[in-house]
Each structure stands twice: as structure tokens, then as C-alpha cells.
Design a protein around this motif. Structure first.
Motif, PDB file in Angstrom:
ATOM      1  N   GLY A 261      60.242  38.782 124.975  1.00 49.77           N
ATOM      2  CA  GLY A 261      60.143  38.218 123.643  1.00 49.77           C
ATOM      3  C   GLY A 261      59.455  39.143 122.656  1.00 49.77           C
ATOM      4  O   GLY A 261      59.296  40.335 122.907  1.00 49.77           O
ATOM      5  N   TRP A 262      59.039  38.611 121.523  1.00 45.00           N
ATOM      6  CA  TRP A 262      58.431  39.430 120.487  1.00 45.00           C
ATOM      7  C   TRP A 262      56.985  39.018 120.244  1.00 45.00           C
ATOM      8  O   TRP A 262      56.544  37.946 120.608  1.00 45.00           O
ATOM      9  N   PHE A 263      56.265  39.898 119.583  1.00 44.68           N
ATOM     10  CA  PHE A 263      54.873  39.629 119.232  1.00 44.68           C
ATOM     11  C   PHE A 263      54.815  38.633 118.086  1.00 44.68           C
ATOM     12  O   PHE A 263      55.468  38.823 117.065  1.00 44.68           O
ATOM     13  N   GLU A 264      54.009  37.605 118.222  1.00 49.53           N
ATOM     14  CA  GLU A 264      53.774  36.693 117.102  1.00 49.53           C
ATOM     15  C   GLU A 264      52.769  37.300 116.134  1.00 49.53           C
ATOM     16  O   GLU A 264      52.840  37.046 114.935  1.00 49.53           O
ATOM     17  N   HIS A 265      51.849  38.106 116.663  1.00 48.08           N
ATOM     18  CA  HIS A 265      50.818  38.722 115.813  1.00 48.08           C
ATOM     19  C   HIS A 265      50.406  40.067 116.373  1.00 48.08           C
ATOM     20  O   HIS A 265      50.306  40.239 117.593  1.00 48.08           O
ATOM     21  N   LEU A 266      50.216  41.038 115.487  1.00 51.45           N
ATOM     22  CA  LEU A 266      49.691  42.341 115.867  1.00 51.45           C
ATOM     23  C   LEU A 266      48.590  42.730 114.893  1.00 51.45           C
ATOM     24  O   LEU A 266      48.682  42.447 113.693  1.00 51.45           O
ATOM     25  N   THR A 267      47.540  43.388 115.401  1.00 52.56           N
ATOM     26  CA  THR A 267      46.538  43.991 114.532  1.00 52.56           C
ATOM     27  C   THR A 267      46.917  45.456 114.333  1.00 52.56           C
ATOM     28  O   THR A 267      47.767  45.997 115.048  1.00 52.56           O
ATOM     29  N   VAL A 268      46.280  46.111 113.388  1.00 53.93           N
ATOM     30  CA  VAL A 268      46.558  47.525 113.144  1.00 53.93           C
ATOM     31  C   VAL A 268      46.326  48.369 114.400  1.00 53.93           C
ATOM     32  O   VAL A 268      47.177  49.187 114.761  1.00 53.93           O
ATOM     33  N   PRO A 269      45.189  48.208 115.121  1.00 59.77           N
ATOM     34  CA  PRO A 269      45.000  49.003 116.339  1.00 59.77           C
ATOM     35  C   PRO A 269      46.111  48.756 117.366  1.00 59.77           C
ATOM     36  O   PRO A 269      46.542  49.698 118.053  1.00 59.77           O
ATOM     37  N   GLU A 270      46.558  47.518 117.494  1.00 63.41           N
ATOM     38  CA  GLU A 270      47.624  47.212 118.447  1.00 63.41           C
ATOM     39  C   GLU A 270      48.935  47.866 118.023  1.00 63.41           C
ATOM     40  O   GLU A 270      49.675  48.402 118.853  1.00 63.41           O
ATOM     41  N   ALA A 271      49.217  47.842 116.723  1.00 58.58           N
ATOM     42  CA  ALA A 271      50.432  48.471 116.214  1.00 58.58           C
ATOM     43  C   ALA A 271      50.383  49.984 116.417  1.00 58.58           C
ATOM     44  O   ALA A 271      51.379  50.610 116.810  1.00 58.58           O
ATOM     45  N   GLU A 272      49.220  50.577 116.159  1.00 58.17           N
ATOM     46  CA  GLU A 272      49.069  52.020 116.347  1.00 58.17           C
ATOM     47  C   GLU A 272      49.243  52.399 117.812  1.00 58.17           C
ATOM     48  O   GLU A 272      49.823  53.448 118.130  1.00 58.17           O
ATOM     49  N   SER A 273      48.791  51.537 118.699  1.00 61.31           N
ATOM     50  CA  SER A 273      48.950  51.794 120.132  1.00 61.31           C
ATOM     51  C   SER A 273      50.423  51.770 120.525  1.00 61.31           C
ATOM     52  O   SER A 273      50.881  52.609 121.313  1.00 61.31           O
ATOM     53  N   LEU A 274      51.184  50.832 119.973  1.00 61.44           N
ATOM     54  CA  LEU A 274      52.622  50.763 120.253  1.00 61.44           C
ATOM     55  C   LEU A 274      53.321  52.039 119.800  1.00 61.44           C
ATOM     56  O   LEU A 274      54.194  52.569 120.490  1.00 61.44           O
ATOM     57  N   LEU A 275      52.917  52.548 118.639  1.00 62.09           N
ATOM     58  CA  LEU A 275      53.523  53.771 118.123  1.00 62.09           C
ATOM     59  C   LEU A 275      53.128  54.983 118.963  1.00 62.09           C
ATOM     60  O   LEU A 275      53.971  55.823 119.288  1.00 62.09           O
ATOM     61  N   GLU A 276      51.857  55.047 119.322  1.00 60.88           N
ATOM     62  CA  GLU A 276      51.365  56.182 120.104  1.00 60.88           C
ATOM     63  C   GLU A 276      52.044  56.249 121.472  1.00 60.88           C
ATOM     64  O   GLU A 276      52.388  57.330 121.960  1.00 60.88           O
ATOM     65  N   LYS A 277      52.247  55.088 122.068  1.00 62.93           N
ATOM     66  CA  LYS A 277      52.860  55.043 123.400  1.00 62.93           C
ATOM     67  C   LYS A 277      54.385  55.033 123.337  1.00 62.93           C
ATOM     68  O   LYS A 277      55.046  54.927 124.367  1.00 62.93           O
ATOM     69  N   LYS A 278      54.927  55.142 122.109  1.00 62.38           N
ATOM     70  CA  LYS A 278      56.378  55.145 121.892  1.00 62.38           C
ATOM     71  C   LYS A 278      57.048  53.900 122.481  1.00 62.38           C
ATOM     72  O   LYS A 278      58.129  53.965 123.083  1.00 62.38           O
ATOM     73  N   GLU A 279      56.371  52.772 122.297  1.00 60.41           N
ATOM     74  CA  GLU A 279      56.915  51.508 122.789  1.00 60.41           C
ATOM     75  C   GLU A 279      57.774  50.810 121.748  1.00 60.41           C
ATOM     76  O   GLU A 279      58.250  49.695 121.969  1.00 60.41           O
ATOM     77  N   VAL A 280      57.955  51.444 120.598  1.00 65.12           N
ATOM     78  CA  VAL A 280      58.938  50.990 119.619  1.00 65.12           C
ATOM     79  C   VAL A 280      59.833  52.190 119.308  1.00 65.12           C
ATOM     80  O   VAL A 280      59.389  53.347 119.374  1.00 65.12           O
ATOM     81  N   THR A 281      61.101  51.927 118.990  1.00 64.77           N
ATOM     82  CA  THR A 281      62.052  53.012 118.787  1.00 64.77           C
ATOM     83  C   THR A 281      62.919  52.755 117.560  1.00 64.77           C
ATOM     84  O   THR A 281      62.910  51.670 116.982  1.00 64.77           O
ATOM     85  N   GLY A 282      63.685  53.773 117.185  1.00 58.36           N
ATOM     86  CA  GLY A 282      64.670  53.640 116.123  1.00 58.36           C
ATOM     87  C   GLY A 282      64.068  53.228 114.789  1.00 58.36           C
ATOM     88  O   GLY A 282      63.004  53.680 114.382  1.00 58.36           O
ATOM     89  N   GLY A 283      64.777  52.312 114.096  1.00 63.47           N
ATOM     90  CA  GLY A 283      64.359  51.883 112.777  1.00 63.47           C
ATOM     91  C   GLY A 283      63.057  51.118 112.747  1.00 63.47           C
ATOM     92  O   GLY A 283      62.458  50.959 111.672  1.00 63.47           O
ATOM     93  N   MET A 284      62.587  50.649 113.909  1.00 66.16           N
ATOM     94  CA  MET A 284      61.318  49.923 113.936  1.00 66.16           C
ATOM     95  C   MET A 284      60.129  50.869 113.790  1.00 66.16           C
ATOM     96  O   MET A 284      59.044  50.444 113.406  1.00 66.16           O
ATOM     97  N   VAL A 285      60.331  52.163 114.064  1.00 64.58           N
ATOM     98  CA  VAL A 285      59.236  53.136 113.959  1.00 64.58           C
ATOM     99  C   VAL A 285      58.752  53.272 112.513  1.00 64.58           C
ATOM    100  O   VAL A 285      57.558  53.074 112.239  1.00 64.58           O
ATOM    101  N   PRO A 286      59.638  53.615 111.544  1.00 70.93           N
ATOM    102  CA  PRO A 286      59.145  53.700 110.161  1.00 70.93           C
ATOM    103  C   PRO A 286      58.649  52.364 109.624  1.00 70.93           C
ATOM    104  O   PRO A 286      57.747  52.315 108.781  1.00 70.93           O
ATOM    105  N   LYS A 287      59.219  51.266 110.121  1.00 66.02           N
ATOM    106  CA  LYS A 287      58.780  49.932 109.680  1.00 66.02           C
ATOM    107  C   LYS A 287      57.334  49.688 110.085  1.00 66.02           C
ATOM    108  O   LYS A 287      56.504  49.257 109.274  1.00 66.02           O
ATOM    109  N   LEU A 288      57.021  49.971 111.348  1.00 70.34           N
ATOM    110  CA  LEU A 288      55.669  49.736 111.845  1.00 70.34           C
ATOM    111  C   LEU A 288      54.678  50.733 111.247  1.00 70.34           C
ATOM    112  O   LEU A 288      53.544  50.371 110.921  1.00 70.34           O
ATOM    113  N   LYS A 289      55.125  51.990 111.051  1.00 65.33           N
ATOM    114  CA  LYS A 289      54.259  52.979 110.407  1.00 65.33           C
ATOM    115  C   LYS A 289      53.933  52.551 108.977  1.00 65.33           C
ATOM    116  O   LYS A 289      52.787  52.662 108.526  1.00 65.33           O
TER     117      LYS A 289
END
Length: 265
Positions: free
Chosen positions: A190-218
Motif C-alpha cells: 500500500g501507500w504511506f498515509e503520512h510522511l515527515t521530511v526526514p522519512e521522505a529524504e530517507s526514501l530518496l536516499e535509499k532510492k525507494e521511489v523511482t521515475g516521476g515520483m522522484v522530482p515530486k518528492l524532492k
């Protein structure tokens, strides 16, 4: 009325239901919010590039932009897509005003300084232009194509990045309208109901999001660090999602905040 920046993703533009625009117009007319629309149009750009034989490629979710690609990008975003969105809002009973970031240089751009060609970043947003449109009872519909005031050079600006820059300048919440119900958990579940900035940064650092979701989360992270009060990702194809967002109730999607949620923004 509270301002809210709504970024309509290119992947969902043609499929957005009539209810989306009806709810948008109704919320505006009832004084619930002052919506500011920023849009993309990636799939339509790719389609026209393919038809015209212009080569294109993506790096970390961003389109490498040559001079030929830029011409197509501007044609699609500032022409076709922008006017389609204006028309759909007006067919729903609203009053919309379409413009691009290059108009009057209201979104001043500069080169992003990478290997992506004519891809830029926003260095200044003239909020008086946006608020002037809102003061006339109109809904701004913004194409992210922008330009450098010192040279006149136009740049392809990622729609998510542009929307975050507008939200930052206005100090307004930002919502990404997509064709998926939020940001997905790595490996399913499923998907995250809530993310904090540190959690979002961790997803990006670990490359756990891909494609068009990368610039969105950044864009979400940078916006939140610069004063955007809240970011959300919702499925615009869900006929009730926008209504829930604008009425400030529980959204069917992902909320991203600077820290843990203590109260609704």
C-alpha cells in the motif's frame, strides 16, 4: 480565502473526471479556498516528440531538453494543455486565466546547471501577478515553461518543481494530483498515509521511489523546508479526493509535513 497550489500531473490530465473541476469551481465560488493551478503534460510531450521524430530521454525523472525538445515542450504545455485546462474549468462554470512562467517573466528562471540542456529552475515568483488574477475572481492556470529575464532564454521547468516554487512564494499548501493514490511503500503493502521530511529524504536516499515520483518528492521536501505548510499527493481520478482536500478533511492519499502531525493545517 486561503490559497492552495494544485499541481495537475501530466499522467492524469486527460482522465480527470468532471467532478474534479466542478468541486474546484464550487470550492472557489463558496469561499473555501483560492486555488492556483500549475500543470505538467509529460505524456503528451512524449507523444508529440515521437510523432515528430525528436529524440528524448529522462535522467532521474527529468526530461533532457535540447532546443528542438524545448520547442515541443512549450507548444504542448503553454499551448495545448494550458488552454484545455482553462476550458474545462470554464465549462464547469468557473473563470480561469491561463499563462506561462515566461509571461512577463513572472516566474524568473535560471539554468539548473546540470547535463539536462535547457532545463531550468525557478529563482523568483512574482506573487502580485498570481494574486492579481485571484483578486479578479479568476483561477490562475500556470504552464511551468519559464525564462531568464536577463537573456530571454526559455527553460523547461519540471511541473512539480514549479508548483513547489509557487507554493513557497505564496506560503500556501501544495497538492500533487496524480493517477495513483499516494506514495507507495517499497516492496508493496500500500501507500504511506503520512510522511515527515526526514522519512521522505530517507526514501530518496535509499532510492525507494523511482521515475516521476522522484522530482515530486524532492519538490515536496524542498518546499516544506522553505515554508510550505503541507504537501499532499492524491489520486485525481478518485471523484471524492479533491473535495476532501479542499474541505480540509481526511484525504485518500499521502500527506507530507515537516514533522509529526499535531493538528490539521
Amino acid at each position: 480565502m486561503r490559497e492552495i497550489v494544485i499541481k495537475c500531473g501530466g499522467s492524469s490530465l486527460e482522465e480527470l473526471p468532471e467532478e474534479f473541476f466542478v468541486d474546484l469551481v464550487h470550492s472557489h465560488e463558496q469561499g473555501v479556498c483560492s486555488p492556483v493551478i500549475v500543470h505538467g503534460g509529460g505524456p503528451l510531450i512524449s507523444k508529440l516528440l515521437e510523432q515528430t521524430g525528436v529524440k528524448t530521454e529522462f535522467v532521474n525523472g527529468l526530461r533532457k531538453t535540447t532546443g528542438d525538445v524545448l520547442k515541443v515542450v512549450e507548444m504542448v504545455l503553454s499551448g495545448s494543455v494550458n488552454k484545455q485546462l482553462v476550458n474545462r474549468i470554464q465549462l464547469a462554470g468557473g473563470n480561469a486565466f491561463g499563462l506561462s512562467g515566461a509571461d512577463g517573466y513572472f516566474m524568473a528562471a535560471e539554468p539548473a546547471g546540470n547535463s539536462l540542456g535547457f532545463v531550468g529552475e525557478i529563482c523568483k515568483v512574482d506573487t502580485e501577478v498570481v494574486r492579481g488574477i485571484l483578486s479578479r475572481g479568476q483561477i490562475p492556470v500556470i504552464s511551468p515553461v519559464s525564462a531568464d529575464p536577463s537573456t530571454g532564454q526559455k527553460y523547461n521547468i519540471n511541473g512539480d518543481t514549479a508548483a513547489a516554487a509557487v507554493a513557497e512564494a505564496l506560503g500556501a499548501p501544495l497538492s500533487f494530483i496524480s493517477d495513483i493514490p499516494g506514495i507507495y511503500r517499497s516492496g508493496g503493502g500500500g501507500w504511506f498515509e503520512h510522511l515527515t521530511v526526514p522519512e521522505a529524504e530517507s526514501l530518496l536516499e535509499k532510492k525507494e521511489v523511482t521515475g516521476g515520483m522522484v522530482p515530486k518528492l524532492k519538490a515536496a521536501v524542498e518546499g516544506l523546508k522553505s515554508g510550505v505548510p503541507e504537501v499532499s499527493v492524491i489520486n485525481g481520478l478518485d471523484s471524492s479526493a479533491l473535495r476532501a482536500l479542499l474541505q480540509n478533511t481526511q484525504i485518500p492519499g499521502t500527506r507530507i509535513t515537516a514533522g509529526e502531525v499535531t493538528a490539521r493545517v
